[in-house]
Design a protein around this motif. Structure first.
Motif, short mmCIF file in Angstrom:
data_model
loop_
_atom_site.label_atom_id
_atom_site.label_comp_id
_atom_site.label_asym_id
_atom_site.label_seq_id
_atom_site.Cartn_x
_atom_site.Cartn_y
_atom_site.Cartn_z
N UNK A 89 144.70 31.62 -5.15
CA UNK A 89 143.96 30.36 -5.14
C UNK A 89 144.45 29.47 -6.28
N UNK A 90 144.34 28.17 -6.08
CA UNK A 90 144.83 27.23 -7.08
C UNK A 90 146.33 27.04 -6.98
N UNK A 91 146.83 26.01 -7.64
CA UNK A 91 148.24 25.67 -7.55
C UNK A 91 149.03 26.18 -8.76
N UNK A 129 146.59 36.03 -13.51
CA UNK A 129 147.71 35.09 -13.39
C UNK A 129 148.89 35.70 -14.12
N UNK A 130 150.08 35.20 -13.84
CA UNK A 130 151.23 35.59 -14.64
C UNK A 130 152.05 34.34 -14.93
N UNK A 131 152.86 34.42 -15.96
CA UNK A 131 153.73 33.30 -16.32
C UNK A 131 155.17 33.78 -16.43
N UNK A 132 156.09 32.88 -16.18
CA UNK A 132 157.52 33.14 -16.37
C UNK A 132 157.99 32.15 -17.41
N UNK A 133 158.28 32.63 -18.62
CA UNK A 133 158.55 31.77 -19.76
C UNK A 133 159.96 31.97 -20.28
N UNK A 143 153.69 28.97 -14.38
CA UNK A 143 152.48 29.80 -14.38
C UNK A 143 151.89 29.77 -12.98
N UNK A 144 151.45 30.92 -12.53
CA UNK A 144 151.04 31.09 -11.13
C UNK A 144 149.64 30.56 -10.87
#
Length: 338
Positions: A89-91, A129-133, A143-144
């Motif tokens: 859910x969410x963008x 959530x996860x992030x790719x930094x 960020x997902x």
């Protein structure tokens, strides 16, 4: 990986093998072959079109509003009486100034039941959530959306269930989908058809592969690594068939994480109704800041790791009728027990 998007041998082999079990009451040996294929013939008119689906393709675009669920999928738990429902859910956000969503703002709820008009059971789960930094100037961070996983338990074997997922308090609930549980575990009880695929990517070849797979109505899909190929892209969305050939000077192996979201949307018509079990491949490594790897893989999919006494998303096991599957990835530390 040994599998490629052009190669459907695994699908044919498993469909044939399971069908022969039903026909002969046992697994025949190769000495008794060759056997007549039992799958729907492949329409190869799309083959050799390993061209990426563009982000403008309707099949990969976001069609929901606000916090309505998308990228919905079903996975098995370790035994027939339990499955996982996952969605987002969410963008997502990508750029230099991203602000991760708060998973606590949206509930993880599944309503389900044996009748489509009576989803009388409810389960709740967890979200993340996860992030790719990337710690390099000019590279875009990601960020997902909020990823939800809910485990349903107490299910009956070999039965059709209907479900709806989301947050009813917003309200933001999905359409009604369905899944069928696996047969009870035993030596004479098997799912009728199992599809094995790998290196799916997201190309026009992928569309014909998935179309062929769906035409054969599998009960279970095994994805043996290399799903979205997001790691063949720079963070600005520029892609190549060979990353090291085209982007040899980049300070880190970049990825374009929105390709994961496009892949999840494209796959939803199949995996929202048919369970998919995934194990990692080299294209899921996706190194980022802090030497973090496999963030997308470990976050987006549900795994029966805890149920099967595994401490990792890289290896786990589950039953599908009389078959006990061991999903053993190639990237778990093999120099120690676990």
């Amino acid at each position: 990986m040994a599998f490629h998007v052009r190669n459907l041998t695994g699908i044919h082999l498993l469909f044939l093998l399971i069908s022969l079990v039903f026909a002969h009451g046992r697994i025949p040996t190769t000495l008794e072959g060759p056997f007549k294929p039992v799958t729907v013939p492949l329409d190869d008119s799309f083959r050799e079109r390993a061209i990426d689906l563009p982000e403008t393709d309707p099949r990969v675009q976001r069609t929901v509003q606000r916090f309505e669920p998308e990228q919905i999928s079903v996975s098995l738990s370790s035994t027939y009486d339990s499955v996982w429902i996952s969605w987002i859910t969410g963008e997502f956000q990508i750029g230099n100034s991203i602000k991760p969503l708060n998973p606590d703002t949206v509930a993880s709820v599944v309503h389900y039941g044996r009748l489509k008009i009576a989803l009388n059971h409810q389960e709740t789960g967890h979200s993340l959530i996860y992030s790719q930094l990337y710690p390099f100037e000019g590279l875009q961070n990601y960020t997902s959306g909020i990823i939800h996983h809910v485990r349903l338990t107490g299910l009956q074997p070999d039965k059709l269930y209907y479900y709806q997922c989301g947050d009813p308090s917003i309200p933001a609930m999905s359409d009604v989908f369905y899944f069928k549980t696996m047969p009870v575990s035993g030596p004479s009880s098997y799912p009728k058809r199992i599809a094995v695929v790998g290196d799916l990517v997201l190309t026009y070849n992928t569309t014909s592969t998935i179309s062929h797979l769906m035409t054969n109505h599998p009960d279970l899909v095994l994805l043996v690594g290399d799903a979205s190929y997001a790691n063949l892209y720079l963070t600005n969305g520029t892609g190549s068939d060979c990353y090291s050939c085209s982007f040899a000077q980049t300070p880190i192996h970049e990825t374009y994480q929105p390709r994961w979201d496009y892949w999840g949307r494209f796959m939803q018509p199949l995996v929202s109704n048919v369970p998919i079990m995934v194990v990692e491949g080299n294209h899921e490594i996706e190194q980022q800041a802090g030497n973090v790897t496999f963030a997308a893989y470990s976050s987006r999919f549900a795994f029966p790791s805890e149920e099967s006494k595994s401490s990792s998303t890289f290896y786990y096991s589950f039953n599908a009728g009389g078959i006990h599957f061991i999903m053993l990835g190639g990237y778990i530390a093999y120099n120690k027990s676990g």
